[in-house]
Enzyme design. Structure first.
Site, PDB file in Angstrom:
ATOM      1  N   ASP A   8      45.237  50.868  32.056  1.00  0.00           N
ATOM      2  CA  ASP A   8      46.226  51.209  31.153  1.00  0.00           C
ATOM      3  C   ASP A   8      45.544  52.109  30.420  1.00  0.00           C
ATOM      4  OD1 ASP A   8      47.183  47.675  30.756  1.00  0.00           O
ATOM      5  OD2 ASP A   8      48.073  49.113  31.879  1.00  0.00           O
ATOM      6  N   ASP A  42      44.754  41.638  32.238  1.00  0.00           N
ATOM      7  CA  ASP A  42      44.401  42.158  31.050  1.00  0.00           C
ATOM      8  C   ASP A  42      43.468  41.516  30.299  1.00  0.00           C
ATOM      9  OD1 ASP A  42      47.804  42.707  30.955  1.00  0.00           O
ATOM     10  OD2 ASP A  42      46.404  44.327  31.285  1.00  0.00           O
TER      11      ASP A  42
HETATM   12  C1  LIG Z   1      50.094  52.047  30.207  1.00  0.00           C
HETATM   13  C2  LIG Z   1      51.431  51.829  30.366  1.00  0.00           C
HETATM   14  C3  LIG Z   1      51.737  50.431  31.026  1.00  0.00           C
HETATM   15  C4  LIG Z   1      51.094  50.276  32.556  1.00  0.00           C
HETATM   16  O1  LIG Z   1      52.124  51.044  33.354  1.00  0.00           O
HETATM   17  C5  LIG Z   1      51.995  51.017  34.474  1.00  0.00           C
HETATM   18  O2  LIG Z   1      51.180  50.289  35.233  1.00  0.00           O
HETATM   19  C6  LIG Z   1      52.709  51.983  35.203  1.00  0.00           C
HETATM   20  C7  LIG Z   1      52.074  52.963  36.262  1.00  0.00           C
HETATM   21  C8  LIG Z   1      53.889  51.594  36.043  1.00  0.00           C
HETATM   22  C9  LIG Z   1      55.034  51.055  34.927  1.00  0.00           C
HETATM   23  C10 LIG Z   1      55.909  50.188  35.955  1.00  0.00           C
HETATM   24  C11 LIG Z   1      55.902  52.296  34.540  1.00  0.00           C
HETATM   25  C12 LIG Z   1      55.433  52.684  33.277  1.00  0.00           C
HETATM   26  C13 LIG Z   1      56.396  52.012  32.396  1.00  0.00           C
HETATM   27  C14 LIG Z   1      56.310  52.597  30.847  1.00  0.00           C
HETATM   28  C15 LIG Z   1      55.773  51.995  29.930  1.00  0.00           C
HETATM   29  O3  LIG Z   1      55.237  50.930  30.158  1.00  0.00           O
HETATM   30  C16 LIG Z   1      55.561  52.582  28.633  1.00  0.00           C
HETATM   31  C17 LIG Z   1      54.276  52.922  28.142  1.00  0.00           C
HETATM   32  C18 LIG Z   1      54.043  53.566  26.824  1.00  0.00           C
HETATM   33  C19 LIG Z   1      52.524  53.474  26.628  1.00  0.00           C
HETATM   34  C20 LIG Z   1      52.448  54.703  25.383  1.00  0.00           C
HETATM   35  C21 LIG Z   1      51.814  55.922  26.247  1.00  0.00           C
HETATM   36  C22 LIG Z   1      52.203  52.307  25.969  1.00  0.00           C
HETATM   37  C23 LIG Z   1      50.950  51.448  26.305  1.00  0.00           C
HETATM   38  C24 LIG Z   1      51.021  50.124  26.130  1.00  0.00           C
HETATM   39  C25 LIG Z   1      49.990  49.508  26.439  1.00  0.00           C
HETATM   40  C26 LIG Z   1      48.577  50.154  26.902  1.00  0.00           C
HETATM   41  O4  LIG Z   1      47.805  50.584  25.755  1.00  0.00           O
HETATM   42  C27 LIG Z   1      46.466  50.986  26.211  1.00  0.00           C
HETATM   43  C28 LIG Z   1      49.895  48.106  26.504  1.00  0.00           C
HETATM   44  C29 LIG Z   1      49.763  47.709  27.901  1.00  0.00           C
HETATM   45  C30 LIG Z   1      49.925  45.985  27.973  1.00  0.00           C
HETATM   46  O5  LIG Z   1      51.067  45.725  27.840  1.00  0.00           O
HETATM   47  C31 LIG Z   1      49.509  45.370  29.253  1.00  0.00           C
HETATM   48  O6  LIG Z   1      49.774  44.055  29.262  1.00  0.00           O
HETATM   49  C32 LIG Z   1      50.292  45.984  30.223  1.00  0.00           C
HETATM   50  C33 LIG Z   1      49.927  45.730  31.831  1.00  0.00           C
HETATM   51  O7  LIG Z   1      48.410  46.007  31.952  1.00  0.00           O
HETATM   52  C34 LIG Z   1      50.898  46.451  32.957  1.00  0.00           C
HETATM   53  N1  LIG Z   1      50.619  48.001  32.481  1.00  0.00           N
HETATM   54  C35 LIG Z   1      51.543  48.794  32.827  1.00  0.00           C
HETATM   55  O8  LIG Z   1      52.666  48.531  33.113  1.00  0.00           O
END
Ligand SMILES: CCC[C@@H]1OC(=O)[C@@H](C)C[C@H](C)CCCCC(=O)CCC[C@@H](CC)/C=C/C=C(\COC)CC[C@@H](O)[C@@H](O)C[C@H](O)CNC1=O
Length: 157
Positions: A130, A112
């Site tokens: 993301d 990230d």
């Molecule tokens: C974007 C989903 C997160 C992403 O899901 C993915 O990969 C998917 C494909 C697989 C996951 C195992 C399943 C989704 C879990 C749902 C979730 O998590 C709820 C999300 C709500 C959403 C509102 C709609 C917030 C958003 C937040 C953030 C992004 O803001 C732009 C902060 C990102 C930072 O914490 C960063 O460190 C995260 C890191 O990069 C790993 N990323 C993931 O796990």
């Protein structure tokens, strides 16, 4: 039809390229100021999901991501022809999910680097994948609202 898979591939390519540059050119924890206190590039790793939940639960993330991918491909085959916006939204979600999936497979953590501090709140550091996921989710919600309004208008006639 294939245009949307190319869009997903483009998201994956940009995501993986940016992550590669961050890993190659910045030390872990290193921070570059882009816009004052608002926007930094910070080299960060997250072995969890959003807000660092479920740290290290890679098996769970693989399963969820594969379910997300199957679901997205199913709906793309079903709706892509009639609803372009829905197809673009699904391509963004597919690209984002695969982008983070590649990191989880090969790095066992996600790279990230977008670090925003909004009104004093240091928003969780995130990446291109993301951004595509959130943009895709928001777009799906918008498309759903538009469709429901259309159906309602037709029923009222
Ligand atoms: C974007 C989903 C997160 C992403 O899901 C993915 O990969 C998917 C494909 C697989 C996951 C195992 C399943 C989704 C879990 C749902 C979730 O998590 C709820 C999300 C709500 C959403 C509102 C709609 C917030 C958003 C937040 C953030 C992004 O803001 C732009 C902060 C990102 C930072 O914490 C960063 O460190 C995260 C890191 O990069 C790993 N990323 C993931 O796990």
């Amino acid at each position: 039809m294939y245009l949307y898979y190319i869009l997903a591939l483009l998201v994956i390519a940009i995501d993986q390229l940016t992550k590669w540059v961050i890993v190659k050119t910045m030390e872990l924890g290193e921070q570059l100021t882009v816009i004052g206190n608002f926007f930094h590039l910070t080299s960060h790793r997250n072995s969890g999901a959003a807000w660092g939940i479920l740290q290290g639960q890679m098996g769970f993330f693989y399963i969820i991501t594969i379910i997300v991918m199957i679901g997205v491909i199913y709906f793309m085959q079903k709706y892509a022809k009639e609803n372009k916006l829905a197809a673009i939204a699904l391509s963004l979600i597919l690209g984002g999910a695969i982008g983070n999936f590649i990191d989880r497979l090969f790095r066992k953590e996600v790279v990230d680097f977008f670090d925003f501090t909004i009104f004093g709140y240091d928003y969780p550091i995130f990446n291109i994948a993301d951004s595509a996921l959130v943009a895709g989710v928001i777009l799906v919600i918008i498309v759903t609202i538009i469709d429901e309004r259309k159906e309602k208008r037709q029923n009222d006639k």
